[in-house]
Design a protein around this motif. Structure first.
Motif, PDB file in Angstrom:
ATOM      1  N   HIS A   1      19.703  20.261 -43.497  1.00 53.94           N
ATOM      2  CA  HIS A   1      19.795  18.991 -42.774  1.00 53.94           C
ATOM      3  C   HIS A   1      19.800  19.214 -41.258  1.00 53.94           C
ATOM      4  CE1 HIS A   1      20.367  17.087 -46.591  1.00 53.94           C
ATOM      5  NE2 HIS A   1      21.497  17.747 -46.820  1.00 53.94           N
ATOM      6  N   ILE A   2      20.427  20.304 -40.837  1.00 53.20           N
ATOM      7  CA  ILE A   2      20.416  20.641 -39.407  1.00 53.20           C
ATOM      8  C   ILE A   2      18.981  20.894 -38.965  1.00 53.20           C
ATOM      9  CG2 ILE A   2      21.069  22.401 -37.710  1.00 53.20           C
ATOM     10  CD1 ILE A   2      23.437  20.797 -38.308  1.00 53.20           C
ATOM     11  N   LYS A   3      18.227  21.628 -39.766  1.00 51.11           N
ATOM     12  CA  LYS A   3      16.842  21.931 -39.413  1.00 51.11           C
ATOM     13  C   LYS A   3      15.984  20.669 -39.390  1.00 51.11           C
ATOM     14  CE  LYS A   3      17.043  26.671 -41.028  1.00 51.11           C
ATOM     15  NZ  LYS A   3      16.571  27.663 -41.982  1.00 51.11           N
ATOM     16  N   LYS A   4      16.240  19.763 -40.319  1.00 48.76           N
ATOM     17  CA  LYS A   4      15.443  18.542 -40.398  1.00 48.76           C
ATOM     18  C   LYS A   4      15.739  17.587 -39.240  1.00 48.76           C
ATOM     19  CE  LYS A   4      14.190  14.842 -43.575  1.00 48.76           C
ATOM     20  NZ  LYS A   4      14.416  14.273 -44.918  1.00 48.76           N
ATOM     21  N   TYR A   5      17.007  17.462 -38.881  1.00 47.46           N
ATOM     22  CA  TYR A   5      17.420  16.504 -37.856  1.00 47.46           C
ATOM     23  C   TYR A   5      17.810  17.187 -36.544  1.00 47.46           C
ATOM     24  CZ  TYR A   5      17.532  13.373 -41.840  1.00 47.46           C
ATOM     25  OH  TYR A   5      17.175  12.660 -42.953  1.00 47.46           O
ATOM     26  N   ALA A   6      17.238  18.350 -36.269  1.00 43.41           N
ATOM     27  CA  ALA A   6      17.605  19.121 -35.076  1.00 43.41           C
ATOM     28  C   ALA A   6      17.370  18.337 -33.786  1.00 43.41           C
ATOM     29  CB  ALA A   6      16.821  20.422 -35.038  1.00 43.41           C
ATOM     30  N   ASN A   7      16.223  17.696 -33.671  1.00 37.51           N
ATOM     31  CA  ASN A   7      15.927  16.946 -32.441  1.00 37.51           C
ATOM     32  C   ASN A   7      16.892  15.786 -32.252  1.00 37.51           C
ATOM     33  OD1 ASN A   7      13.765  18.577 -31.718  1.00 37.51           O
ATOM     34  ND2 ASN A   7      12.355  17.423 -33.007  1.00 37.51           N
ATOM     35  N   VAL A   8      17.259  15.103 -33.342  1.00 38.37           N
ATOM     36  CA  VAL A   8      18.207  13.990 -33.264  1.00 38.37           C
ATOM     37  C   VAL A   8      19.565  14.492 -32.802  1.00 38.37           C
ATOM     38  CG1 VAL A   8      19.416  12.245 -34.625  1.00 38.37           C
ATOM     39  CG2 VAL A   8      16.996  12.689 -35.056  1.00 38.37           C
TER      40      VAL A   8
ATOM     41  N   ILE B   1      28.367  12.749 -33.992  1.00 35.96           N
ATOM     42  CA  ILE B   1      27.052  13.125 -34.533  1.00 35.96           C
ATOM     43  C   ILE B   1      27.116  13.183 -36.057  1.00 35.96           C
ATOM     44  CG2 ILE B   1      25.326  14.961 -34.643  1.00 35.96           C
ATOM     45  CD1 ILE B   1      26.063  15.617 -31.707  1.00 35.96           C
ATOM     46  N   THR B   2      28.207  13.733 -36.606  1.00 36.41           N
ATOM     47  CA  THR B   2      28.392  13.785 -38.053  1.00 36.41           C
ATOM     48  C   THR B   2      28.396  12.377 -38.635  1.00 36.41           C
ATOM     49  OG1 THR B   2      29.698  15.794 -37.856  1.00 36.41           O
ATOM     50  CG2 THR B   2      29.949  14.560 -39.885  1.00 36.41           C
ATOM     51  N   LYS B   3      29.116  11.488 -37.983  1.00 37.71           N
ATOM     52  CA  LYS B   3      29.198  10.095 -38.437  1.00 37.71           C
ATOM     53  C   LYS B   3      27.829   9.419 -38.360  1.00 37.71           C
ATOM     54  CE  LYS B   3      31.968   5.964 -37.646  1.00 37.71           C
ATOM     55  NZ  LYS B   3      33.028   5.379 -36.823  1.00 37.71           N
ATOM     56  N   TYR B   4      27.105   9.656 -37.261  1.00 40.05           N
ATOM     57  CA  TYR B   4      25.767   9.065 -37.092  1.00 40.05           C
ATOM     58  C   TYR B   4      24.812   9.543 -38.195  1.00 40.05           C
ATOM     59  CZ  TYR B   4      21.148   8.167 -35.149  1.00 40.05           C
ATOM     60  OH  TYR B   4      19.847   7.755 -34.988  1.00 40.05           O
ATOM     61  N   LEU B   5      24.820  10.826 -38.475  1.00 45.31           N
ATOM     62  CA  LEU B   5      23.941  11.362 -39.514  1.00 45.31           C
ATOM     63  C   LEU B   5      24.264  10.782 -40.890  1.00 45.31           C
ATOM     64  CD1 LEU B   5      23.665  15.139 -38.533  1.00 45.31           C
ATOM     65  CD2 LEU B   5      21.901  13.392 -38.343  1.00 45.31           C
ATOM     66  N   TYR B   6      25.546  10.582 -41.173  1.00 45.23           N
ATOM     67  CA  TYR B   6      25.904  10.025 -42.462  1.00 45.23           C
ATOM     68  C   TYR B   6      25.516   8.546 -42.561  1.00 45.23           C
ATOM     69  CZ  TYR B   6      28.370   8.758 -46.655  1.00 45.23           C
ATOM     70  OH  TYR B   6      28.651   8.297 -47.919  1.00 45.23           O
ATOM     71  N   GLU B   7      25.790   7.793 -41.498  1.00 40.37           N
ATOM     72  CA  GLU B   7      25.496   6.357 -41.524  1.00 40.37           C
ATOM     73  C   GLU B   7      24.002   6.063 -41.536  1.00 40.37           C
ATOM     74  OE1 GLU B   7      27.544   4.763 -38.168  1.00 40.37           O
ATOM     75  OE2 GLU B   7      29.497   4.797 -39.176  1.00 40.37           O
ATOM     76  N   ASN B   8      23.222   6.827 -40.801  1.00 37.53           N
ATOM     77  CA  ASN B   8      21.798   6.525 -40.666  1.00 37.53           C
ATOM     78  C   ASN B   8      20.892   7.277 -41.634  1.00 37.53           C
ATOM     79  OD1 ASN B   8      21.906   4.636 -38.434  1.00 37.53           O
ATOM     80  ND2 ASN B   8      22.667   6.368 -37.276  1.00 37.53           N
ATOM     81  N   HIS B   9      21.333   8.436 -42.102  1.00 36.36           N
ATOM     82  CA  HIS B   9      20.468   9.254 -42.949  1.00 36.36           C
ATOM     83  C   HIS B   9      21.125   9.660 -44.268  1.00 36.36           C
ATOM     84  CE1 HIS B   9      17.703   9.575 -39.578  1.00 36.36           C
ATOM     85  NE2 HIS B   9      18.720   9.941 -38.807  1.00 36.36           N
ATOM     86  N   ARG B  10      22.380   9.265 -44.486  1.00 32.47           N
ATOM     87  CA  ARG B  10      23.135   9.638 -45.682  1.00 32.47           C
ATOM     88  C   ARG B  10      23.153  11.146 -45.908  1.00 32.47           C
ATOM     89  NH1 ARG B  10      26.186   5.716 -45.674  1.00 32.47           N
ATOM     90  NH2 ARG B  10      25.483   3.770 -46.554  1.00 32.47           N
ATOM     91  N   VAL B  11      23.421  11.854 -44.827  1.00 32.84           N
ATOM     92  CA  VAL B  11      23.455  13.318 -44.832  1.00 32.84           C
ATOM     93  C   VAL B  11      24.849  13.754 -44.401  1.00 32.84           C
ATOM     94  CG1 VAL B  11      22.551  15.355 -43.679  1.00 32.84           C
ATOM     95  CG2 VAL B  11      21.007  13.526 -44.329  1.00 32.84           C
ATOM     96  N   THR B  12      25.431  14.669 -45.156  1.00 34.29           N
ATOM     97  CA  THR B  12      26.747  15.193 -44.813  1.00 34.29           C
ATOM     98  C   THR B  12      26.594  16.592 -44.224  1.00 34.29           C
ATOM     99  OG1 THR B  12      27.709  13.960 -46.642  1.00 34.29           O
ATOM    100  CG2 THR B  12      29.037  15.712 -45.688  1.00 34.29           C
TER     101      THR B  12
END
Length: 120
Positions: free
Chosen positions: A73-80, A94-105
């Motif tokens: 997930h870090i590799k996929k959303y690195a730019n974000v 950033i953790t909260k943003y990734l979970y809310e917008n991409h459902r990634v933990t």
């Protein structure tokens, strides 16, 4: 030719991010100046060498460093992640943003490790 302290100082003055870039510049410039007699034009042309090496350094800087990062997930959303960090968000936000917008933990520690590794 120079001490490490002087290399670091000159590197900072010329706008290089690493000592290797300064060493590359100094070696190329020295070879360039040794070819013929020293004139104003030859000295001024050396600044084009400087600009060229600075451009190469910027290209290399724009690459993202994934050393010791195994999280997909870090590799996929690195730019974000890096963009959020540049905008002032902390690792918890950033953790909260990734979970809310991409459902990634992703753990907060992994995110911190990633952006520190990339110079932020």
């Amino acid at each position: 030719m120079f001490t490490q302290k002087k290399k670091a100082y000159y590197s900072k003055v010329l706008g290089f991010k690493s000592l290797e870039d300064f060493e590359t510049f100094s070696k190329r410039y020295l070879k360039y100046l040794e070819k013929n007699t020293l004139t104003k034009n030859r000295v001024m042309s050396g600044f084009f060498i400087l600009v060229e090496i600075q451009k190469e350094a910027m290209i290399n800087k724009s690459l993202i460093n994934f050393d010791n990062i195994k999280n997909q997930h870090i590799k996929k959303y690195a730019n974000v992640i890096l963009e959020l960090r540049k905008n002032g968000s902390g690792s918890q936000a950033i953790t909260k943003y990734l979970y809310e917008n991409h459902r990634v933990t992703v753990s907060r520690g992994t995110i911190e490790k990633f952006y520190k590794q990339n110079g932020l």
